[in-house]
Design an enzyme around this catalytic site. Structure first.
Site, PDB file in Angstrom:
ATOM      1  N   PHE A  66      -0.304   3.636   6.577  1.00 50.98           N
ATOM      2  CA  PHE A  66      -0.845   2.318   5.648  1.00 50.98           C
ATOM      3  C   PHE A  66      -1.876   2.884   4.709  1.00 50.98           C
ATOM      4  CE2 PHE A  66      -5.374   1.420   6.614  1.00 50.98           C
ATOM      5  CZ  PHE A  66      -5.702   2.335   7.761  1.00 50.98           C
ATOM      6  N   LYS A  67      -2.168   4.054   4.613  1.00 50.74           N
ATOM      7  CA  LYS A  67      -3.253   4.609   3.782  1.00 50.74           C
ATOM      8  C   LYS A  67      -2.644   4.578   2.330  1.00 50.74           C
ATOM      9  CE  LYS A  67      -6.467   6.542   6.740  1.00 50.74           C
ATOM     10  NZ  LYS A  67      -5.849   6.363   7.844  1.00 50.74           N
TER      11      LYS A  67
END
Ligand SMILES: *Cc1c(COP(=O)(O)O)cnc(C)c1O
Length: 469
Positions: A112-113
């Site tokens: 998700f970064k």
């Protein structure tokens, strides 16, 4: 114009562009907006039919003000999310009535970064180009931030990037996603220590104002406001859709380490999104779970787990929440953080804990439980999840048992192929890397090993990029 103030209230008020470039404030605090823009309930209901980029534009633009024109912001958002493998960017998947997963791992590095860092890379290049400026980005990673940042900044004409990771404590896939990138502006350092050591080194470099100024240091860690902002979007994207489908405000369950992700949920709620609860899910490194249970923030040693991106004992972004809990009293925040660093544990009053519990709850899953959860979801739903997501799913199930009316949205923070060993141990199935990464294990690696020693790390960075900035 929206302005940004430090949680310690002893640094200058900045506009969006400067807050994004600065990262950590000069007084050691974190930047937060001085007022939180609101979205009306009527507008939120209308957003249920909008696509990701439309929602992103609506959520982000009031925080950006005049620093980036409306037209430019649209272009930046298009570029930020064009490399996501799913057309919905952060799709929702319903496993049962009232039990959803939101997949945040369709970006280029499979965690998700990317949602935040692809946007940050675009914002940096836009601002630095306009100013004719160049920076050195220094960041610490527990595994996923580093590759996402390198992917976002590789070959940038305006930024050099140095990433510190704890030696031997990130997965092979994670390390290789960083060390196999061949770009002249990228350096990787394996630090002989823990993630907290890496994070302390980065903080110390920013605290050394002479070094900071001479190298034009810039931060991309989860303390960076622009990253938080990009993450607010998917809470609103999910929240408006889930409410339209179920008529209820969702309860988000968030696998948590540095508190950046779940803090973005708090910002979404502060903007007006109906959220029933934000649940902080931790692995055996459970400082936050202990805190929510007892009201005492107390650091212990970090133990390595199969969800390494959550192997953290000091959750930097918690300071932003503390700022609100203390009625935005910067001196009180500074005193508490100093006490925590120098003396140790601190306790919050029963009154503050009561307010906190109305918004947040917590849960914990150790490695044995996490493995069982991965196996269980594979058997029941034919759905393969990574160990971080599994921690969230297990905690979400416990909550759903206790609160049958809750509508759960668990954030899936990484693709299972990023953690193949843990997934294979649980399911007997080795998850495959997507085609663009299929040869990752065969690519040549580049990284250097250094002790957790500030002077040595600074010398290394000066030698690599000194004079270039
Ligand atoms: C970074 C990360 C987390 C923790 O997120 P925070 O914002 O630090 O709380 C959880 N899962 C994965 C896969 C991550 O990469």
């Amino acid at each position: 114009m929206p302005g940004y103030i430090s949680t310690r209230r002893a640094a200058p008020r900045l506009n969006f562009a400067d807050a994004a470039l600065t990262g950590l404030a000069r007084d050691g605090g974190l930047y937060v907006p001085d007022v939180c823009p609101q979205i009306s309930d009527e507008e939120l209901r209308n957003m249920a039919g909008q696509n990701y980029l439309e929602i992103a534009w609506r959520v982000i633009s009031p925080f950006v003000g005049e620093d980036i024109s409306a037209q430019d912001l649209i272009l930046l958002l298009q570029k930020s999310y064009k490399n996501f493998a799913h057309p919905e960017k952060t799709p929702l998947r319903k496993l049962e009535d009232g039990f959803y997963v939101q997949e945040l791992f369709h970006g280029p590095t499979l965690a998700f970064k990317d949602v935040a860092l692809q946007f940050l890379g675009q914002v940096f290049d836009f601002i630095l180009k306009a100013r004719g400026q160049k920076v050195t980005i220094v960041g610490a990673t527990s595994g996923d931030t580093g590759s996402a940042a390198i992917e976002a900044f590789k070959n940038s004409p305006y930024a050099n990037i140095v990433i510190l990771h704890p030696k031997g404590r990130v997965s092979d896939v994670q390390r290789r996603q960083m060390s196999t990138v061949d770009a002249p502006n990228v350096r990787n350092i394996a630090i002989e220590g823990s993630f907290d050591d890496c994070q302390d080194l980065v903080k110390a470099m920013f605290g050394d104002l002479a070094f900071r100024d001479s190298m034009q240091l810039s931060a991309i860690n989860s303390i960076n406001w622009a990253r938080i902002l990009a993450q607010v979007v998917y809470y609103i994207y999910a929240g408006v859709r889930v409410r339209a489908e179920t008529g209820k405000a969702p309860t988000f369950c968030v696998p948590t380490g540095n508190f950046g992700n779940v803090y973005a949920g708090y910002v979404a709620k502060s903007m007006g999104l109906p959220v029933e609860k934000l649940i902080v899910a931790t692995n055996a490194n459970d400082i936050l779970h202990r805190f929510y249970t007892t009201g005492r923030m107390e650091r212990r040693g970090v133990v390595p787990t199969i969800s390494p991106s959550m192997d953290i004992q000091i959750s930097s972004n918690f300071e932003r929440l503390l700022f609100d809990l203390y009625g935005r009293d910067g001196a009180a925040v500074a005193a508490t953080m100093k006490h925590f660093r120098d003396a140790g544990p601190f306790d919050l009053s029963a009154d503050i804990m009561a307010r906190l519990s109305s918004v947040f709850a917590s849960g914990r899953k150790d490695d044995v439980q996490t493995t069982a959860i991965i196996r269980d979801f594979y058997r029941r739903y034919d759905y393969v999840v990574d160990p971080h997501t599994a921690v969230g799913l297990g905690v979400a199930e416990d909550w759903k048992h206790a609160h049958p009316d809750a509508v759960m949205v668990t954030l899936a923070t990484a693709h299972p192929a990023k953690f193949p060993d843990a997934v294979k141990a649980a399911t007997d199935v080795a998850p495959e890397l997507p085609p663009h990464m299929a040869d990752l294990m065969a690519r040549e690696e580049r990284y250097d090993v250094l002790p957790a020693d500030l002077a040595k790390v600074q010398d290394y960075i000066r030698a690599a990029f000194g004079g270039a900035a």
